[in-house]
Structures are given as structure tokens and as C-alpha cells.
Design a protein around this motif. Structure first.
Motif, PDB file in Angstrom:
ATOM      1  N   PRO A  87      95.203 117.763  89.405  1.00 31.44           N
ATOM      2  CA  PRO A  87      94.974 119.297  89.157  1.00 31.44           C
ATOM      3  C   PRO A  87      95.819 120.135  88.959  1.00 31.44           C
ATOM      4  O   PRO A  87      97.065 119.963  89.416  1.00 31.44           O
ATOM      5  N   LEU A  88      95.877 120.948  88.036  1.00 26.69           N
ATOM      6  CA  LEU A  88      96.873 121.859  87.486  1.00 26.69           C
ATOM      7  C   LEU A  88      96.573 123.460  87.836  1.00 26.69           C
ATOM      8  O   LEU A  88      97.425 124.270  88.313  1.00 26.69           O
ATOM      9  N   ARG A  89      95.323 123.609  88.054  1.00 34.13           N
ATOM     10  CA  ARG A  89      94.573 124.954  88.063  1.00 34.13           C
ATOM     11  C   ARG A  89      93.516 125.229  88.388  1.00 34.13           C
ATOM     12  O   ARG A  89      92.456 124.357  87.902  1.00 34.13           O
ATOM     13  N   THR A  90      92.797 125.996  89.280  1.00 39.23           N
ATOM     14  CA  THR A  90      91.337 126.224  89.637  1.00 39.23           C
ATOM     15  C   THR A  90      91.135 127.538  89.348  1.00 39.23           C
ATOM     16  O   THR A  90      91.858 128.407  89.978  1.00 39.23           O
ATOM     17  N   ASP A  91      90.213 127.923  88.642  1.00 38.10           N
ATOM     18  CA  ASP A  91      89.730 128.998  88.449  1.00 38.10           C
ATOM     19  C   ASP A  91      88.250 129.319  89.082  1.00 38.10           C
ATOM     20  O   ASP A  91      87.349 128.259  89.181  1.00 38.10           O
ATOM     21  N   ARG A  92      87.750 130.422  89.799  1.00 40.42           N
ATOM     22  CA  ARG A  92      86.675 130.671  90.403  1.00 40.42           C
ATOM     23  C   ARG A  92      85.826 131.744  89.812  1.00 40.42           C
ATOM     24  O   ARG A  92      86.458 132.688  89.487  1.00 40.42           O
ATOM     25  N   ALA A  93      84.374 131.644  89.520  1.00 36.58           N
ATOM     26  CA  ALA A  93      83.706 132.823  88.982  1.00 36.58           C
ATOM     27  C   ALA A  93      82.232 132.947  89.622  1.00 36.58           C
ATOM     28  O   ALA A  93      81.892 131.867  89.748  1.00 36.58           O
ATOM     29  N   SER A  94      81.835 133.964  89.248  1.00 31.21           N
ATOM     30  CA  SER A  94      80.624 134.102  89.940  1.00 31.21           C
ATOM     31  C   SER A  94      79.633 134.793  88.588  1.00 31.21           C
ATOM     32  O   SER A  94      80.217 135.611  87.913  1.00 31.21           O
ATOM     33  N   LEU A  95      78.597 134.093  88.233  1.00 31.60           N
ATOM     34  CA  LEU A  95      77.803 134.461  87.199  1.00 31.60           C
ATOM     35  C   LEU A  95      76.372 135.005  87.603  1.00 31.60           C
ATOM     36  O   LEU A  95      75.637 134.290  88.358  1.00 31.60           O
ATOM     37  N   ARG A  96      75.838 135.916  87.249  1.00 32.95           N
ATOM     38  CA  ARG A  96      74.323 136.513  87.523  1.00 32.95           C
ATOM     39  C   ARG A  96      73.292 135.804  86.343  1.00 32.95           C
ATOM     40  O   ARG A  96      73.640 136.158  85.119  1.00 32.95           O
ATOM     41  N   PHE A  97      72.351 135.128  86.811  1.00 33.62           N
ATOM     42  CA  PHE A  97      71.332 134.848  86.027  1.00 33.62           C
ATOM     43  C   PHE A  97      70.027 135.647  86.334  1.00 33.62           C
ATOM     44  O   PHE A  97      69.396 135.333  87.218  1.00 33.62           O
ATOM     45  N   LEU A  98      70.090 136.540  85.353  1.00 33.53           N
ATOM     46  CA  LEU A  98      68.932 137.668  85.546  1.00 33.53           C
ATOM     47  C   LEU A  98      67.690 137.455  84.910  1.00 33.53           C
ATOM     48  O   LEU A  98      67.913 137.113  83.476  1.00 33.53           O
ATOM     49  N   GLU A  99      66.487 137.646  85.387  1.00 35.50           N
ATOM     50  CA  GLU A  99      65.325 137.333  84.768  1.00 35.50           C
ATOM     51  C   GLU A  99      65.105 138.557  83.732  1.00 35.50           C
ATOM     52  O   GLU A  99      65.496 139.407  83.932  1.00 35.50           O
ATOM     53  N   VAL A 100      64.153 138.166  82.673  1.00 34.02           N
ATOM     54  CA  VAL A 100      63.956 139.225  81.760  1.00 34.02           C
ATOM     55  C   VAL A 100      63.497 140.489  82.490  1.00 34.02           C
ATOM     56  O   VAL A 100      63.823 141.521  81.828  1.00 34.02           O
ATOM     57  N   ALA A 101      62.457 140.658  83.062  1.00 35.73           N
ATOM     58  CA  ALA A 101      61.984 141.546  83.896  1.00 35.73           C
ATOM     59  C   ALA A 101      63.285 142.537  84.231  1.00 35.73           C
ATOM     60  O   ALA A 101      63.230 143.655  84.400  1.00 35.73           O
ATOM     61  N   GLY A 102      64.079 141.712  85.108  1.00 38.45           N
ATOM     62  CA  GLY A 102      65.223 142.587  85.564  1.00 38.45           C
ATOM     63  C   GLY A 102      66.320 143.137  84.641  1.00 38.45           C
ATOM     64  O   GLY A 102      66.633 144.374  84.659  1.00 38.45           O
ATOM     65  N   ILE A 103      66.421 142.374  83.474  1.00 39.47           N
ATOM     66  CA  ILE A 103      67.341 142.770  82.385  1.00 39.47           C
ATOM     67  C   ILE A 103      66.562 144.220  82.005  1.00 39.47           C
ATOM     68  O   ILE A 103      67.201 145.243  81.688  1.00 39.47           O
ATOM     69  N   ASP A 104      65.333 144.172  81.659  1.00 40.71           N
ATOM     70  CA  ASP A 104      64.511 145.303  81.023  1.00 40.71           C
ATOM     71  C   ASP A 104      64.537 146.429  82.156  1.00 40.71           C
ATOM     72  O   ASP A 104      64.692 147.722  81.405  1.00 40.71           O
TER      73      ASP A 104
END
Ligand SMILES: C[S@@+](CC[C@H](N)C(=O)[O-])C[C@H]1O[C@@H](n2cnc3c(N)ncnc32)[C@H](O)[C@@H]1O
Length: 242
Positions: free
Chosen positions: A189-206
Motif C-alpha cells: 500500500p502507498l496511499r489510502t483515501d477515504r470518502a463518503s457518497l450519498r445515494f439519494l432517491e429520485v423523490a429526495g433529489i426532486d
């Protein structure tokens, strides 16, 4: 020893891992057809750099909080590159079009970010201006394919072979937290990156878009403008500032 320990190297690698694709082909005509464009979460600036190379003569502005990505983007100095988060976008009625390419919309993880960021993007747009973006469809559960038992190799900008892998740490209320590990071909291992992504439902996007002052013009389920269905991998959204 091989190292990928600088953010600058990581930005170079990002472009290798994310070559021009169908989603960019979708966004580019919108960009070329607007005289002033704000690219929110522009990253290394691939879309606006390509637009300028392709003969766009109007205002092109990229906004991103990541300094290393912007340093890569700034190799092209005929585009404005602004450091900052979407929620802090400082413009009022200056752009005909805003885009968020590369599923950047998913970086808005909290409800507060999903209220403040589209509102600031709306404020930056002229009345009737468009906001165009895509986000992965939670129904397709893309994160189930992101696991470290399936690493792949990539050659970086200096010619080094590297091994990339992803590990999902948690999936909570539509927020997927994952790590990306960059390793030598042998697996060191040389590098580790951490991220959070939201998966939003269509109704929520709207709902979040409506609250920010947008009206949906089109929903698509892929980058060829196919219909949005429960099985679509992508939710592609075209909205107007009202
Ligand atoms: C997946 S990358 C997409 C980059 C680029 N749009 C592309 O198509 O390659 C997501 C980008 O969003 C940026 N970002 C993270 N938080 C942000 C925020 N609150 N506002 C705007 N951009 C953000 C990251 O720095 C990163 O460059």
C-alpha cells in the motif's frame, strides 16, 4: 521506493482512472451551447478544458475545494478556477448553465449540504438558467461491486504500474463510506483515501431541487437520454432555475 504520497500525484492519477467517457459526451454540448458556465466540483477541470479546446469563447468557471485538483486544472489559464465548496459559491445571476460532472453531486452527504449547495448554485444562475448533473441510482446498488477482492491495475503518469482497490466500510441511510487504496503492483500500500457518497432517491433529489428554486425539465436513466427506470444505473437530471 515507489510513492504516490502527494495530492498532486493523486490528482494526476484521478485523470488516468477517469478518462473521457459517455457522461462527458453528454455534458459537453450543454457547455458548448451556453455562453457562461459554472462547473461545480470541477476536479482537475477536464470538462471545461475540453470545452475551451473545442472553441468555447464565453465564460468558463470551475469551482472545487480540492487544491491539488485545481493545481492540475490551472495548467490551462484561460478558464477561471475558483477554490471553494458549492454552498459557498459567491455569484449572483452570473451563469446560464451549471453542471456537476463525474457524479460530484454525491459529495453532498448531509441534508444541510443538500439544502445549501443547490441554493447557492441557483443563486449563481440567471433566471431560466439550467443545472445539469448526474448521480448514481441507489436502486442499482453500485457499491456492491466496490470491494477489494477485485483490484485492478493502472499505469500512472510517470509510467509506474499501480494496483487500485476499493473497500466499502459502511452503508448507512444511503451514505456509502469507502476507501480507495493505491498500491504497488506487488500489493504494497502507498496511499489510502477515504470518502463518503450519498445515494439519494429520485423523490429526495426532486424535493431538494424544488426547495432550492429549480423545476425539473428532464430525468434520464443513462447518458444517451434513455428513460429513467428503477433499474437505471444513473439518474441524470436537467433542471431550470425558476
Ligand atoms: C468525483 S469528483 C468529480 C470531478 C469532476 N467533476 C469530474 O467529472 O471528473 C468530485 C469532486 O467534487 C469535489 N467536491 C467535494 N466536496 C465538494 C463541495 N462541497 N462542493 C463542490 N465540490 C466538492 C471534490 O473535490 C472532487 O473534485
Amino acid at each position: 521506493m515507489l510513492r504516490v504520497d502527494s495530492d498532486a500525484d493523486a490528482a494526476e492519477l484521478y485523470d488516468r482512472l477517469n478518462p473521457w467517457g459517455p457522461s462527458d459526451d453528454f455534458y459537453l454540448p450543454f457547455v458548448m451551447g451556453a455562453s457562461s458556465v459554472l462547473d461545480v466540483g470541477c476536479g482537475t477541470g477536464v470538462l471545461l478544458r475540453r470545452a475551451r479546446e473545442g472553441g468555447h469563447t464565453g465564460r468558463l468557471c470551475g469551482l472545487d475545494p480540492d487544491i491539488a485538483s485545481l493545481a492540475r486544472a490551472r495548467r490551462r489559464n484561460d478558464v477561471e478556477w475558483v477554490e471553494g465548496k458549492a454552498a459557498d459559491a459567491p455569484w449572483t445571476a452570473e451563469f446560464e448553465l451549471a453542471v456537476m460532472a463525474g457524479n460530484a453531486f454525491q459529495v453532498f452527504v448531509t441534508d444541510d449540504e443538500l439544502r445549501a449547495s443547490p441554493a447557492a448554485i441557483r443563486a449563481a444562475l440567471t433566471d431560466g438558467g439550467r443545472f445539469v448533473f448526474g448521480t448514481r441510482n441507489p436502486q442499482a446498488r453500485a457499491w456492491e461491486d466496490w470491494n477489494s477482492s477485485d483490484p485492478f491495475e493502472v499505469v500512472d503518469h510517470t509510467g509506474r504500474p499501480l494496483r487500485m482497490s476499493y473497500q466499502v466500510e459502511s452503508v448507512v441511510d444511503g451514505v456509502v463510506t469507502l476507501t480507495e487504496t493505491t498500491a504497488t503492483r506487488e500489493g504494497e500500500p502507498l496511499r489510502t483515501d477515504r470518502a463518503s457518497l450519498r445515494f439519494l432517491e429520485v423523490a429526495g433529489i426532486d424535493a431538494f431541487l424544488g426547495a432550492a428554486g429549480f423545476k425539473v425539465e428532464n430525468w434520464y436513466g443513462d447518458w444517451a437520454r434513455g428513460p429513467l427506470t428503477a433499474a437505471s444505473e444513473d439518474v441524470v437530471v436537467v433542471v431550470r432555475a425558476v
